[in-house]
Design an enzyme around this catalytic site. Structure first.
Site, PDB file in Angstrom:
ATOM      1  N   TRP A   1       0.733  57.235 -13.594  1.00 56.80           N
ATOM      2  CA  TRP A   1       0.077  56.806 -12.360  1.00 56.80           C
ATOM      3  C   TRP A   1       0.515  55.390 -11.957  1.00 56.80           C
ATOM      4  O   TRP A   1      -0.309  54.494 -11.731  1.00 56.80           O
ATOM      5  CB  TRP A   1      -1.432  56.874 -12.516  1.00 56.80           C
ATOM      6  CG  TRP A   1      -2.000  58.243 -12.716  1.00 56.80           C
ATOM      7  CD1 TRP A   1      -1.348  59.360 -13.153  1.00 56.80           C
ATOM      8  CD2 TRP A   1      -3.355  58.655 -12.501  1.00 56.80           C
ATOM      9  NE1 TRP A   1      -2.203  60.430 -13.221  1.00 56.80           N
ATOM     10  CE2 TRP A   1      -3.453  60.021 -12.832  1.00 56.80           C
ATOM     11  CE3 TRP A   1      -4.510  57.991 -12.081  1.00 56.80           C
ATOM     12  CZ2 TRP A   1      -4.648  60.746 -12.734  1.00 56.80           C
ATOM     13  CZ3 TRP A   1      -5.696  58.707 -11.994  1.00 56.80           C
ATOM     14  CH2 TRP A   1      -5.763  60.065 -12.305  1.00 56.80           C
TER      15      TRP A   1
ATOM     16  N   GLN B   1       9.928  50.522  -8.564  1.00 55.36           N
ATOM     17  CA  GLN B   1       8.649  49.855  -8.787  1.00 55.36           C
ATOM     18  C   GLN B   1       8.690  48.961 -10.028  1.00 55.36           C
ATOM     19  O   GLN B   1       8.341  47.783  -9.973  1.00 55.36           O
ATOM     20  CB  GLN B   1       7.521  50.888  -8.939  1.00 55.36           C
ATOM     21  CG  GLN B   1       7.202  51.656  -7.673  1.00 55.36           C
ATOM     22  CD  GLN B   1       5.859  52.366  -7.785  1.00 55.36           C
ATOM     23  OE1 GLN B   1       4.825  51.849  -7.390  1.00 55.36           O
ATOM     24  NE2 GLN B   1       5.873  53.569  -8.323  1.00 55.36           N
TER      25      GLN B   1
ATOM     26  N   TYR C   1      10.076  68.106 -13.428  1.00 58.60           N
ATOM     27  CA  TYR C   1      10.107  66.667 -13.685  1.00 58.60           C
ATOM     28  C   TYR C   1       9.752  66.373 -15.137  1.00 58.60           C
ATOM     29  O   TYR C   1      10.468  65.637 -15.833  1.00 58.60           O
ATOM     30  CB  TYR C   1       9.138  65.957 -12.741  1.00 58.60           C
ATOM     31  CG  TYR C   1       8.917  64.496 -13.082  1.00 58.60           C
ATOM     32  CD1 TYR C   1       9.944  63.571 -12.962  1.00 58.60           C
ATOM     33  CD2 TYR C   1       7.674  64.047 -13.525  1.00 58.60           C
ATOM     34  CE1 TYR C   1       9.742  62.233 -13.284  1.00 58.60           C
ATOM     35  CE2 TYR C   1       7.461  62.713 -13.840  1.00 58.60           C
ATOM     36  CZ  TYR C   1       8.495  61.810 -13.718  1.00 58.60           C
ATOM     37  OH  TYR C   1       8.287  60.493 -14.037  1.00 58.60           O
TER      38      TYR C   1
ATOM     39  N   THR D   1      11.969  60.492  -9.727  1.00 52.26           N
ATOM     40  CA  THR D   1      10.506  60.569  -9.860  1.00 52.26           C
ATOM     41  C   THR D   1       9.834  61.374  -8.752  1.00 52.26           C
ATOM     42  O   THR D   1       8.610  61.415  -8.695  1.00 52.26           O
ATOM     43  CB  THR D   1       9.907  59.151  -9.878  1.00 52.26           C
ATOM     44  OG1 THR D   1      10.288  58.461  -8.685  1.00 52.26           O
ATOM     45  CG2 THR D   1      10.379  58.373 -11.094  1.00 52.26           C
TER      46      THR D   1
END
Length: 296
Positions: free
Chosen positions: A151, A11, A126, A63
């Site tokens: 987020w 991303q 994580y 992730t």
């Protein structure tokens, strides 16, 4: 400026590549996991030694928060060992390392916003692996910037926005968690923040104030819940003609939607330090949703 980007297909990584390609006097080496396995120390040393970047931006990470609970060794390899090897390679050639971390280093039990000096206490594998990665790079590379964010959503990869757009087309009613709070953060804004810092380090060189290295929080404002985030996504999707109508969004409790990994109830990050130090404003996540057709 010579920039090595790891995790280039993710991303944030994909946004970094797109934005850096428009920068003048910038040479980029963008690698994904097939081109550089950051968990291989020898591969990291070879790539960094050959390219000799003055900036390394690590956007690679494991992730998959819930999978990490069972993929413990893999998560530590990618989130701790890989960053350590990059930090060692950066220190060897005098490069700066910009590393992305997460709100999951906190337990989420605090009232109010989390600042950089608040006590860390991860509640998930994580979060623990990302905290271990933070410690590894800070202790190893003297020119390290850590950017904690939360987020994350963007045009590439899987994320909450894409999931909501898909479910909004399939269902008339959705139950969304309403007792977790944080700041949705657009991946393109994270990339912009990292590039702004990288440019400053590159331009100032040895005169860059070493006190500015360290940990920074960067996420979106205004803070909201997952339920509120979903409502905004649906409202904007209808405005843009992507949905015929807004589905009924019903707020549910975290306990109503059990997951393998524990999520922080409070992921609200205080972004004042990065604004005061680098004049970088918090991510405007609502503005970033104005072209939702790019997320499909």
């Amino acid at each position: 400026m010579k920039v090595l980007i790891t995790g280039s297909n993710g991303q944030v990584g994909s946004c970094l590549v797109k934005q850096l390609q428009t920068c003048t006097n910038t040479e980029i080496l963008a690698v994904d996991r097939t081109e550089l396995d950051i968990t291989s120390k020898s591969d990291v040393i070879e790539i960094v030694g050959a390219f000799k970047p003055n900036i390394i931006i690590n956007a690679a990470a494991h992730t998959a928060v819930d999978k990490a609970e069972s993929e413990i060794d893999l998560s530590y390899a990618i989130n701790r060992d890989g960053p350590l090897y990059l930090a060692q390679a950066a220190e060897n050639i005098g490069a700066a390392l910009l590393h992305i971390s997460t709100d999951y280093v906190f337990d989420g039990d605090k009232e109010g916003n989390y600042c950089e000096t608040n006590m860390v206490n991860p509640k998930s594998v994580y979060g623990a692996t990302k905290l271990a990665g933070e410690k590894a790079v800070i202790e190893t590379c003297s020119r390290t910037i850590i950017l904690r964010t939360a987020w994350v959503f963007g045009e590439e990869g899987n994320n909450f926005v894409k999931t909501m757009l898909r479910l909004g087309q399939q269902r008339d009613e959705l139950g969304i968690v309403a007792d977790q709070f944080g700041g949705p953060t657009y991946a393109g804004d994270i990339a912009s923040a990292l590039i702004d810092i990288a440019k400053l380090i590159n331009i100032q060189g040895e005169s860059f104030d070493s006190a500015k290295y360290g940990i920074y929080h960067f996420s979106g404002l205004p803070h909201t819940s997952w339920c509120g985030f979903a409502q905004t996504i649906f409202d904007k999707a209808v405005e843009q003609g992507l949905l015929k109508k807004v589905p009924l969004v019903r707020g549910i409790k975290t306990s109503d939607y059990p997951t393998p990994a524990k999520r922080p109830a409070n992921s609200k990050l205080d972004t004042q330090k990065i604004t005061e130090t680098f004049s970088i404003q918090a991510s405007d996540w609502q503005r970033a949703l104005n072209k939702l057709y790019n997320y499909q």
